[in-house]
Design a protein around this motif. Structure first.
Motif, PDB file in Angstrom:
ATOM      1  N   LEU A  47      26.970  32.686  55.856  1.00 49.16           N
ATOM      2  CA  LEU A  47      26.568  32.682  57.257  1.00 49.16           C
ATOM      3  C   LEU A  47      26.847  31.318  57.858  1.00 49.16           C
ATOM      4  O   LEU A  47      26.569  30.294  57.236  1.00 49.16           O
ATOM      5  CB  LEU A  47      25.067  32.973  57.389  1.00 49.16           C
ATOM      6  N   SER A  81      26.751  29.311  61.950  1.00 55.11           N
ATOM      7  CA  SER A  81      26.432  29.421  63.373  1.00 55.11           C
ATOM      8  C   SER A  81      27.499  28.654  64.146  1.00 55.11           C
ATOM      9  O   SER A  81      27.639  27.444  63.987  1.00 55.11           O
ATOM     10  CB  SER A  81      25.040  28.850  63.649  1.00 55.11           C
ATOM     11  N   LEU A 135      25.989  33.465  65.437  1.00 53.67           N
ATOM     12  CA  LEU A 135      25.815  33.713  64.007  1.00 53.67           C
ATOM     13  C   LEU A 135      26.956  34.583  63.502  1.00 53.67           C
ATOM     14  O   LEU A 135      27.209  35.658  64.044  1.00 53.67           O
ATOM     15  CB  LEU A 135      24.466  34.382  63.747  1.00 53.67           C
ATOM     16  N   VAL A 172      29.757  35.565  59.909  1.00 53.20           N
ATOM     17  CA  VAL A 172      30.048  35.537  58.478  1.00 53.20           C
ATOM     18  C   VAL A 172      31.499  35.101  58.338  1.00 53.20           C
ATOM     19  O   VAL A 172      32.369  35.588  59.058  1.00 53.20           O
ATOM     20  CB  VAL A 172      29.844  36.927  57.829  1.00 53.20           C
ATOM     21  N   ILE A 213      27.162  41.442  54.582  1.00 55.60           N
ATOM     22  CA  ILE A 213      26.356  41.714  55.768  1.00 55.60           C
ATOM     23  C   ILE A 213      25.309  42.781  55.491  1.00 55.60           C
ATOM     24  O   ILE A 213      24.148  42.652  55.900  1.00 55.60           O
ATOM     25  CB  ILE A 213      27.271  42.128  56.957  1.00 55.60           C
TER      26      ILE A 213
END
Length: 170
Positions: free
Chosen positions: A21, A23, A144, A146, A168
């Motif tokens: 993850l 941001s 956010l 991946v 996810i």
């Protein structure tokens, strides 16, 4: 000292081979949209116009203009967002002619509309490029997300997407 995004923004630009993850904050970009196979000439022309603008900004002090807040930096890498046309989504195999894309090159925070206008003028005078008028400058935020490093040919990317989708779900 030169700003090196490879060193200072590893979390964004040096992904690991496993999903993670991240941001993604608001960032400024030169962007251009297109449709079709990235192995075709049009895609290469669009990449070229983005790099021409990015280097026009980077080299402004050597052209006699130093923007307010300017600092020496390494030009950011090409980035892209990919999708398929509705027709392409119906196919069992990937038809690259059905790809939709937005490719972009990030710009430092000091870049303003005035700087962008100067970059466009410089590129247009130096060498007219067929897709220059299709480029836009804007802010993009992914939030956010991946990400993971894909190793191998582009045709094998669906395997990496599968791994990210499993991440996810978990």
């Amino acid at each position: 000292m030169k700003y090196e995004w490879r060193k200072r923004e590893k979390n964004l630009y040096i992904p690991k081979q496993k999903p993670e993850l991240v941001s993604i904050p608001d960032q400024k970009f030169f962007l251009i949209k297109g449709k079709g196979n990235p192995n075709e000439h049009e895609f290469a022309e669009k990449v070229g116009v983005l790099y021409s603008l990015a280097y026009a900004v980077r080299m402004m002090p050597k052209q006699g203009y130093t923007p307010a807040g300017y600092f020496e930096y390494t030009v950011y890498p090409l980035e892209g967002i990919w999708d398929l046309t509705e027709e392409g989504k119906k196919l069992d195999t990937l038809n690259k002619d059905e790809l939709l894309y937005t490719i972009m090159i990030r710009q430092p925070d000091f870049v303003t509309k005035e700087i962008v206008d100067r970059a466009f003028e410089h590129v247009e005078k130096k060498k007219p490029l067929p897709f220059l008028n299709d480029v836009r400058f804007g802010t993009f935020q992914d939030g956010l997300s991946v990400q993971m490093l894909h190793v191998g040919p582009y045709d094998d990317e669906p395997q990496s997407f599968k791994v990210m989708n499993e991440f996810i779900k978990k």
